[in-house]
Design a protein around this motif. Structure first.
Motif, PDB file in Angstrom:
ATOM      1  N   SER A   1       0.826  -1.199   0.000  1.00  0.00           N
ATOM      2  CA  SER A   1       0.000   0.000   0.000  1.00  0.00           C
ATOM      3  C   SER A   1       0.865   1.256   0.000  1.00  0.00           C
ATOM      4  O   SER A   1       0.537   2.245   0.627  1.00  0.00           O
ATOM      5  CB  SER A   1      -0.931  -0.008   1.215  1.00  0.00           C
ATOM      6  N   GLY A   2       1.959   1.189  -0.713  1.00  0.00           N
ATOM      7  CA  GLY A   2       2.874   2.327  -0.779  1.00  0.00           C
ATOM      8  C   GLY A   2       2.296   3.480  -1.563  1.00  0.00           C
ATOM      9  O   GLY A   2       1.176   3.429  -2.077  1.00  0.00           O
ATOM     10  N   PRO A   3       3.063   4.551  -1.682  1.00  0.00           N
ATOM     11  CA  PRO A   3       2.589   5.728  -2.410  1.00  0.00           C
ATOM     12  C   PRO A   3       2.372   5.408  -3.890  1.00  0.00           C
ATOM     13  O   PRO A   3       3.054   4.560  -4.462  1.00  0.00           O
ATOM     14  CB  PRO A   3       3.724   6.742  -2.229  1.00  0.00           C
ATOM     15  N   THR A   4       1.405   6.101  -4.480  1.00  0.00           N
ATOM     16  CA  THR A   4       1.137   5.900  -5.908  1.00  0.00           C
ATOM     17  C   THR A   4       1.469   7.133  -6.723  1.00  0.00           C
ATOM     18  O   THR A   4       1.605   7.045  -7.942  1.00  0.00           O
ATOM     19  CB  THR A   4      -0.335   5.510  -6.134  1.00  0.00           C
ATOM     20  N   ALA A   5       1.603   8.272  -6.067  1.00  0.00           N
ATOM     21  CA  ALA A   5       1.927   9.518  -6.772  1.00  0.00           C
ATOM     22  C   ALA A   5       3.409   9.830  -6.600  1.00  0.00           C
ATOM     23  O   ALA A   5       4.010   9.477  -5.579  1.00  0.00           O
ATOM     24  CB  ALA A   5       1.100  10.665  -6.214  1.00  0.00           C
ATOM     25  N   PRO A   6       3.995  10.476  -7.591  1.00  0.00           N
ATOM     26  CA  PRO A   6       5.407  10.873  -7.456  1.00  0.00           C
ATOM     27  C   PRO A   6       5.586  11.811  -6.259  1.00  0.00           C
ATOM     28  O   PRO A   6       4.675  12.575  -5.924  1.00  0.00           O
ATOM     29  CB  PRO A   6       5.710  11.611  -8.764  1.00  0.00           C
ATOM     30  N   PRO A   7       6.744  11.765  -5.607  1.00  0.00           N
ATOM     31  CA  PRO A   7       6.987  12.663  -4.474  1.00  0.00           C
ATOM     32  C   PRO A   7       6.963  14.121  -4.919  1.00  0.00           C
ATOM     33  O   PRO A   7       7.340  14.454  -6.044  1.00  0.00           O
ATOM     34  CB  PRO A   7       8.397  12.281  -4.004  1.00  0.00           C
ATOM     35  N   GLU A   8       6.504  14.979  -4.021  1.00  0.00           N
ATOM     36  CA  GLU A   8       6.477  16.414  -4.330  1.00  0.00           C
ATOM     37  C   GLU A   8       7.853  17.050  -4.204  1.00  0.00           C
ATOM     38  O   GLU A   8       8.178  17.971  -4.943  1.00  0.00           O
ATOM     39  CB  GLU A   8       5.477  17.128  -3.423  1.00  0.00           C
ATOM     40  N   ASP A   9       8.655  16.572  -3.267  1.00  0.00           N
ATOM     41  CA  ASP A   9       9.992  17.124  -3.078  1.00  0.00           C
ATOM     42  C   ASP A   9      10.836  16.797  -4.308  1.00  0.00           C
ATOM     43  O   ASP A   9      10.914  15.638  -4.726  1.00  0.00           O
ATOM     44  CB  ASP A   9      10.630  16.528  -1.825  1.00  0.00           C
ATOM     45  N   PRO A  10      11.491  17.800  -4.912  1.00  0.00           N
ATOM     46  CA  PRO A  10      12.274  17.558  -6.128  1.00  0.00           C
ATOM     47  C   PRO A  10      13.403  16.536  -5.941  1.00  0.00           C
ATOM     48  O   PRO A  10      13.696  15.775  -6.863  1.00  0.00           O
ATOM     49  CB  PRO A  10      12.857  18.932  -6.480  1.00  0.00           C
TER      50      PRO A  10
ATOM     51  N   PHE B   1      13.504   8.885  -6.948  1.00  0.00           N
ATOM     52  CA  PHE B   1      12.481   7.887  -7.280  1.00  0.00           C
ATOM     53  C   PHE B   1      11.711   8.336  -8.519  1.00  0.00           C
ATOM     54  O   PHE B   1      10.531   8.694  -8.438  1.00  0.00           O
ATOM     55  CB  PHE B   1      11.522   7.683  -6.096  1.00  0.00           C
ATOM     56  N   PRO B   2      12.375   8.326  -9.672  1.00  0.00           N
ATOM     57  CA  PRO B   2      11.703   8.788 -10.891  1.00  0.00           C
ATOM     58  C   PRO B   2      10.591   7.823 -11.309  1.00  0.00           C
ATOM     59  O   PRO B   2      10.545   6.673 -10.889  1.00  0.00           O
ATOM     60  CB  PRO B   2      12.831   8.810 -11.928  1.00  0.00           C
ATOM     61  N   SER B   3       9.735   8.309 -12.155  1.00  0.00           N
ATOM     62  CA  SER B   3       8.646   7.485 -12.676  1.00  0.00           C
ATOM     63  C   SER B   3       9.223   6.364 -13.533  1.00  0.00           C
ATOM     64  O   SER B   3      10.071   6.596 -14.387  1.00  0.00           O
ATOM     65  CB  SER B   3       7.696   8.349 -13.509  1.00  0.00           C
TER      66      SER B   3
ATOM     67  N   LEU C   1      12.476   0.734  -1.686  1.00  0.00           N
ATOM     68  CA  LEU C   1      13.587   1.527  -2.214  1.00  0.00           C
ATOM     69  C   LEU C   1      13.992   2.614  -1.223  1.00  0.00           C
ATOM     70  O   LEU C   1      15.189   2.847  -1.000  1.00  0.00           O
ATOM     71  CB  LEU C   1      13.228   2.145  -3.563  1.00  0.00           C
ATOM     72  N   ARG C   2      13.016   3.274  -0.625  1.00  0.00           N
ATOM     73  CA  ARG C   2      13.309   4.299   0.389  1.00  0.00           C
ATOM     74  C   ARG C   2      14.077   3.687   1.559  1.00  0.00           C
ATOM     75  O   ARG C   2      15.060   4.250   2.027  1.00  0.00           O
ATOM     76  CB  ARG C   2      12.025   4.912   0.930  1.00  0.00           C
ATOM     77  N   ASP C   3      13.568   2.538   2.028  1.00  0.00           N
ATOM     78  CA  ASP C   3      14.225   1.879   3.156  1.00  0.00           C
ATOM     79  C   ASP C   3      15.665   1.509   2.808  1.00  0.00           C
ATOM     80  O   ASP C   3      16.567   1.665   3.629  1.00  0.00           O
ATOM     81  CB  ASP C   3      13.451   0.624   3.573  1.00  0.00           C
TER      82      ASP C   3
END
Length: 194
Positions: A56-65, A71-73, A93-95
């Motif tokens: 259930s991880g994020p589905t939208a790209p991160p807002e922080d540049p 974590f590119p698309s 990947l973040r971990d």
């Protein structure tokens, strides 16, 4: 900066840092860990198997540049596929990136870097086996991408950076970016001599 070399007898990758350099590396990697964990921080007291199977991880790209750069698309032309890929992979990947940066910090502290740097002339010797060196290499890459993104570094813009006065904070930050790049190059070279 001497950088990394390969020890002839042990085969380990070694480097000696001044206390300032080691503290700077600790600070850079610490900031990276904070950025990576800040946006995804949750208390996970579930069963480890349940947590492993949670997609259930994020589905939208991160807002922080910086995070968007780290974590590119995965699918530039397919938003739905990119969203699903991100949902299944970004948490792990973040971990992994945060753990790699934490390994740099832990290694420096195990080598003798005090919690607060108070000593002038302090030297920190670091010895890494090949897996540890690869972890450091991944972390250097992430730190460089973060710095380049925050600074707005682009291809063929060296003249701009050289034109800034030495006391300009952007020039100083760019010097740090180049220093980390130099460390990364010496680490790659040391690993290739194995």
């Amino acid at each position: 900066m001497g950088g990394f070399t390969r020890h002839r007898r042990s085969g380990r990758v070694i480097a000696t840092f001044t206390g300032f350099e080691a503290d700077l590396l600790r600070s850079l990697t610490g900031q990276l860990v904070e950025l990576l964990r800040n946006e995804s921080a949750t208390v996970d007291d579930r069963d480890p198997f349940e947590a492993l199977m949670d997609f259930s991880g994020p589905t939208a790209p991160p807002e922080d540049p910086v995070l968007a750069r780290l974590f590119p698309s995965a699918y530039a032309d397919d938003d739905e596929a990119a969203s699903e890929f991100r949902r299944f992979t970004e948490g792990a990947l973040r971990d992994g990136k945060a753990q790699a940066a934490s390994t740099v910090i832990d290694t420096l502290e195990e080598a003798g870097l005090p919690p607060l740097l108070e000593e002038d002339g302090l030297m920190i010797d670091v010895e890494l086996d090949e897996p540890e060196a690869m972890t450091w290499l991944r972390s250097f890459n992430d730190v460089r991408l973060a710095l380049a993104t925050r600074l707005g570094v682009e291809d063929d813009d060296e003249d701009y950076w050289w034109s800034l006065p030495d006391e300009d904070p952007r020039a100083q930050a760019h010097d740090i970016y180049q220093w980390v790049g130099g460390l990364q190059e010496t680490l790659v070279d040391a690993l290739s001599r194995g």
